[in-house]
Motif scaffolding. Sequence first.
Motif, PDB file in Angstrom:
ATOM      1  N   CYS A  77       0.853  -1.189   0.000  1.00 62.33           N
ATOM      2  CA  CYS A  77       0.000   0.000   0.000  1.00 62.33           C
ATOM      3  C   CYS A  77       0.892   1.243   0.000  1.00 62.33           C
ATOM      4  O   CYS A  77       1.892   1.303   0.709  1.00 62.33           O
ATOM      5  CB  CYS A  77      -0.880  -0.006   1.252  1.00 62.33           C
TER       6      CYS A  77
ATOM      7  N   GLY B 183      -0.171   4.159   0.886  1.00 64.35           N
ATOM      8  CA  GLY B 183      -0.705   5.100   1.875  1.00 64.35           C
ATOM      9  C   GLY B 183       0.379   5.539   2.854  1.00 64.35           C
ATOM     10  O   GLY B 183       1.380   4.860   3.039  1.00 64.35           O
TER      11      GLY B 183
ATOM     12  N   CYS C 130      -3.138   6.334  -2.175  1.00 62.68           N
ATOM     13  CA  CYS C 130      -3.076   4.959  -2.672  1.00 62.68           C
ATOM     14  C   CYS C 130      -4.321   4.681  -3.517  1.00 62.68           C
ATOM     15  O   CYS C 130      -5.445   4.862  -3.040  1.00 62.68           O
ATOM     16  CB  CYS C 130      -2.982   3.985  -1.496  1.00 62.68           C
TER      17      CYS C 130
ATOM     18  N   CYS D  21      -6.542   1.885  -1.950  1.00 68.47           N
ATOM     19  CA  CYS D  21      -7.328   2.420  -0.833  1.00 68.47           C
ATOM     20  C   CYS D  21      -8.496   3.249  -1.368  1.00 68.47           C
ATOM     21  O   CYS D  21      -9.621   3.169  -0.874  1.00 68.47           O
ATOM     22  CB  CYS D  21      -6.461   3.301   0.066  1.00 68.47           C
TER      23      CYS D  21
HETATM   24 ZN   LIG Z   1      -3.602   1.431   0.118  1.00 70.97          ZN
END
Ligand SMILES: [Zn+2]
Length: 405
Positions: free
Chosen positions: A84, A86, A114, A117
Motif C-alpha cells: 500500500c 498510503g 493509494c 485504498c
Molecule cells: Zn492502500
Amino acid sequence: MQVDIDENSGQGGFGEVEKFDELKLETGEVARLAILVSQAAAYYVHELKPVEIVGGVIQMEVKNRKDKSTYEVPKTGWKGRRICTGVTEIPNPADPEHPLPGPMQLKGIDPENCIVCAAAAELGILELRAILRYAIPVVRITTTSRSSTDIQDPPSAKICVLPLTALQYREFATTLKGIRELYGWGPEVKVTPSMADIVIYCEDAGFRRYAWRTPMRPHWRKDPATGDLRNPALQLAVLGLWRNPANRPTAEQLEAACGRRTDLAFLQADLAEVIDSYAEKKAIEAGERTGGRTAPAGTASPGTDASLAEGLDDLESILGDETPATATAGAAVDGGEADDLAGLEEFAPGEPAAGNGNGHGAAEPASSPADDIAEELGGAGEAEAAGADEGESFDDILGALDGLS
Ligand SMILES: [Zn+2]
C-alpha cells in the motif's frame, strides 16, 4: 529500494527481488526458532483477488473451520499482494524521533495516496482494504525429527523468513508473555524474543494455520536466568550463521515477503480486474442478470449459514485491519520507502572480528535494531539489566559472547 538491471528489467514494474527462503511447515511439523531481532518488518498490503464469475455465475468455494464445519465464500483468483502506498507516518519537525501517525495508522486507509485504498473507499469493497503483513528473520534450529523440538547433534541451523498475518503476529506477541512465565519474571523485566526459543507448530499447512507452543529455554545462548550455556557447539552454529550479513535476508527481501511493488500501469490493470469482478458480482446479486449463486452440492452442512459465515469472515478481516495500535507496536512503517529493518546492515558486523574498536561506525539513532540486538544478547545472564546499554553495538556483544563461550 534498489532493483537489478538485467534483460528482464521492467517486466513486472520495478523488477523482481529474489525471494529469501520462507519458513514452510507441513501439517504436524514443529520448528524451534531463535529470533535475534526485536523488530519485524511490517507493511500494509492489498491483496488483489478478483471474484471468479463464469457465465454470469459467481463461483463459490467451500472452506473449513477449525472445528471441521464448513462454510462457503465466493471463489477468488490471485493477482498478488501489493504494498500500500498510503502514508503511515508524517515527519515531525518538532520531534524528529517521533513521527506523527499518518492516515494508515489512524484509519487504516489512505485514499489520497493509494489508488487501491481509494477504490476500496469509493466502491465500498471491503476485500480491497489494506491489511498488515509482517516478516521476521529467524534462525531455525535443526531438530531430531519434524515433530520434535530436541536439538540435533551435531547442531546445525538455517536462517529463513517467517511471514505472518496481523492475527498471527498478535498471537506471536502473546507468546512473548510465555517467556516471562517460563522464568517467573515480573513486569519489571523487559522480555525480548531471543530470551527463549520460540516454538511454532503447524496445524494446517494449506491454510498456514500456526499454533505457538510454550517457549523453551535457549541452548544456543546463556540461559537468561541461570547464566548456563548448555550447548556451545549450537552457539557457534547459530551465531556463526547470523554474524555473516550475506546469510540474512535484506530489507528488500523482508519487504517482498510482505508484498510486492509494481509500477502504476500494472497495478491499475490488476486493480481494474478486481473492481470489475466486484461490480459484476454486485449486479448478479442484485438480480439484474439471469445468473445467480451456485449451490455447490453437499457443501452446506447443517446449521451452517453461508451468509453468516461470510459475515464472520468479513468481520475477521475488519478486525485484522483496524488495529492501528498493534500496527505500530511491532515496527514503524513508512508508506513506502521505510524499512523498519533498514538498520539490518548497521548491526551487521563487517568482519566477524570485532576488534576494530569501531562498532559504532554506522550507528543509527538510539532505537535502531543494532541497539535492540545488543540489548538482547547483552541480557544473557543478567536479564534484569535489560534495557540499558543503548550504545552497545552488536560487534561488542558478539565479542563478549566469544570471550565467554
Ligand atoms: Zn492502500
